[in-house]
Design an enzyme around this catalytic site. Structure first.
Site, PDB file in Angstrom:
ATOM      1  CE  LYS A 100      -3.957   1.978   2.377  1.00 29.04           C
ATOM      2  NZ  LYS A 100      -5.019   1.869   3.871  1.00 29.04           N
ATOM      3  CB  SER A 110      -8.013   3.778   2.539  1.00 32.48           C
ATOM      4  OG  SER A 110      -7.311   3.039   3.639  1.00 32.48           O
ATOM      5  CB  SER A 130      -8.586   1.104   5.293  1.00 32.75           C
ATOM      6  OG  SER A 130      -9.434   2.162   5.307  1.00 32.75           O
TER       7      SER A 130
HETATM    8  N1  GLN Z   1     -13.558   4.427   5.814  1.00 30.96           N
HETATM    9  C1  GLN Z   1     -12.994   4.626   7.250  1.00 30.96           C
HETATM   10  C2  GLN Z   1     -12.504   6.219   6.957  1.00 30.96           C
HETATM   11  O1  GLN Z   1     -12.728   6.887   5.746  1.00 30.96           O
HETATM   12  C3  GLN Z   1     -11.609   4.044   7.667  1.00 30.96           C
HETATM   13  C4  GLN Z   1     -10.538   4.384   6.658  1.00 30.96           C
HETATM   14  C5  GLN Z   1      -9.428   3.400   7.210  1.00 30.96           C
HETATM   15  O2  GLN Z   1      -9.438   2.450   7.863  1.00 30.96           O
HETATM   16  N2  GLN Z   1      -8.278   3.948   6.754  1.00 30.96           N
HETATM   17  O3  GLN Z   1     -11.866   6.877   7.906  1.00 30.96           O
END
Ligand code: GLN
Length: 487
Positions: free
Chosen positions: A78, A153, A177
């Site tokens: 990532k 994400s 995410s």
């Molecule tokens: N969807 C969540 C957010 O927008 C989690 C994102 C994540 O786990 N990095 O914050």
């Protein structure tokens, strides 16, 4: 079976028995990235020279009889992990020109385990999002249906694995995410206990929630990769200060007598009914393996969204103050004074979702609102944690859906942040409590994968992976291949 459909154990076996070399395996994946990534946009940066050099070194190690279980296997990282000498963008214009001057602990551990890094994969900007649509590089697409989001994400990680462009990937999970994109793309992913994997060199979003973890096709592959990624790191002050166990050790244990908790707030009116049917079948499958189910209550988990969307932006607003146009990253043209430099560098360098979080966080932390929002959210966080501790008195593991609905269409929620946030209802509480949680594929609805979420008590990743592996021993959802990506 083609190389890209083999399990990690089969790949290791193939390398050891010289059926193929790491260089051949790496070339196979690089060729697939060339052939398929135009369709799914999962890579931000591909590093073929580096990958082939690492593959060559891996082949030498295998030849000398010093290989580990992961030596010579390709992986995608990532783009939130700093990789020495390689662009590390975090999905943002702010870091589009940033070449990391050091290596994150997680990617370094992967390198030391002999993994071959193919490149850096797409993600929501600064890991803020659930659909990959906030990426500066455009969204990755869902290999099961190219009109749908891959989740976020870590959407690039999930899409790359689902399309067979990498057998393994790293991800990070602040509020879901790893699990949510794994669910949307029909792959497996685990967010370990908070502190299990080092945060050093992992670009910070919300530090008390951020946790790295492995993404792969199966639970067995997750266990092998987690072995390499975890362990104490003195460079991370919140790192778990104890040796990580062997996460493969319990994989084959029987599930007889396992008590599965079904939390009321995970099976409510917000869950898409056909998804509910698929999850119920997965539960039945586990019962056939000897588990029993009990209903548990997690009364404060319904407040997860409200709680998380105060704490995460608060921490983000503080973490992201370092991007000021002075030290590294994007700088605006011709600033006329220092204020203008800060103002325009941040205005031009950050996208809308990141700005929204900075504003919410700054507001929640400001004098006059701090007690009403931030302190209150911290109290709710403790209650959620206590709910889980109480539930784990009655059960060994918690089961539920990963998401309330399958992958939605690109653009469907991007104009409505709150509806996007509500997609996180089932994942956020594990981060708020710091618990290990995984998502594994358990079926389809409307032609799109459904994810089964499993949450375990602190530090019991091995138990969690045992349950997932036993389920995968009697089902083949994790072996399904997205149409169009077979060859
Ligand atoms: N969807 C969540 C957010 O927008 C989690 C994102 C994540 O786990 N990095 O914050």
């Amino acid at each position: 079976m083609s190389l890209h459909q083999l399990s990690l154990a089969q790949l290791t076996q193939g390398l050891a028995s010289k059926q193929f070399s790491s260089q051949e395996l790496t070339e196979h994946y690089l060729a697939r990235i060339q052939r398929h990534d135009d369709k799914i946009n999962s890579f931000i940066t591909v590093t073929p020279e580096l990958a082939l050099a690492q593959a060559k070194a891996a082949d030498e190690q295998i030849a000398s009889g010093q290989a580990s279980a992961l030596t010579g296997i390709p992986i995608a990282h990532k783009d939130i992990f700093c990789t020495d000498g390689v662009k590390t963008s975090c999905g943002s214009k702010m870091l589009d020109n940033f070449i990391a001057p050091y290596e994150s602990t997680v990617t370094q551990q992967c390198q030391q385990a002999g993994l071959v890094a193919l490149g850096k994969v797409n993600m929501d900007e600064f890991a803020m999002g659930s659909s990959n649509e906030s990426s500066f590089y455009g969204p990755a697409k869902n290999p099961w249906n190219l009109e749908h989001v891959p989740g976020g994400s870590s959407g690039g990680s999930a899409a790359a694995i689902a399309a067979g462009l990498a057998p393994l990937a790293t991800g990070t999970d602040t509020g879901g995410s790893i699990r949510q994109p794994a669910a949307f793309c029909g792959i497996s992913g685990i967010k370990p206990t908070y502190g299990r994997c080092s945060r050093f060199g992992m670009i910070a979003f919300a530090s008390s929630l951020d946790q790295a973890g492995p993404m792969a096709r199966s639970a067995e592959d997750l266990a092998l990769l987690l072995n390499a990624m975890s362990g104490f790191d003195e460079k991370d002050s919140t790192s778990l200060n104890e040796p990580a166990p062997d996460f493969t050790a319990q994989l084959n244990q029987s599930l007889k007598g396992l008590r599965i908790g079904l939390p009321k707030p995970f099976f409510d009116e917000r869950l898409n009914p056909t998804m509910g049917d698929v999850i119920a079948k997965a539960k039945d499958e586990l019962e056939k393996l000897g588990a029993t189910c009990v209903e548990v209550d997690l009364p404060h988990v319904r407040l997860s969204v409200q709680c998380y969307y105060i704490i995460a932006p608060a921490e983000a607003s503080s973490n992201l103050s370092r991007f000021d146009g002075v030290r590294y990253g994007y700088r605006c043209d011709n600033p006329y004074d220092l204020q203008d430099l800060y103002f325009r560098s941040r205005s031009e360098g950050f996208g809308d979702e990141v700005k929204r979080r900075i504003l919410i966080g700054t507001y929640a932390l400001s004098a006059g609102f701090f007690d009403a929002y931030y302190v209150q959210a911290q109290k709710v966080r403790q209650l959620i944690r206590q709910d889980y501790l109480a539930a784990f008195e009655q059960c060994d593991i918690i089961l539920g859906p990963t998401t309330p609905e399958p992958a939605y269409k690109l653009g469907e929620k991007s104009g409505d942040p709150v509806s996007m946030y509500l997609g996180d209802i089932y994942t956020l509480s594990a981060n708020l409590a710091g618990l290990p949680a995984a998502s594994i594929p358990c079926g389809f609805t409307e032609g799109l994968p459904v994810g089964l979420q499993l949450i375990a008590p602190y530090k019991q990743e091995a138990k969690l992976l045992n349950v997932a592996h036993q389920y995968q021993s009697v089902t083949d959802w994790h072996q399904q291949v997205a149409p169009g990506f077979e060859e």
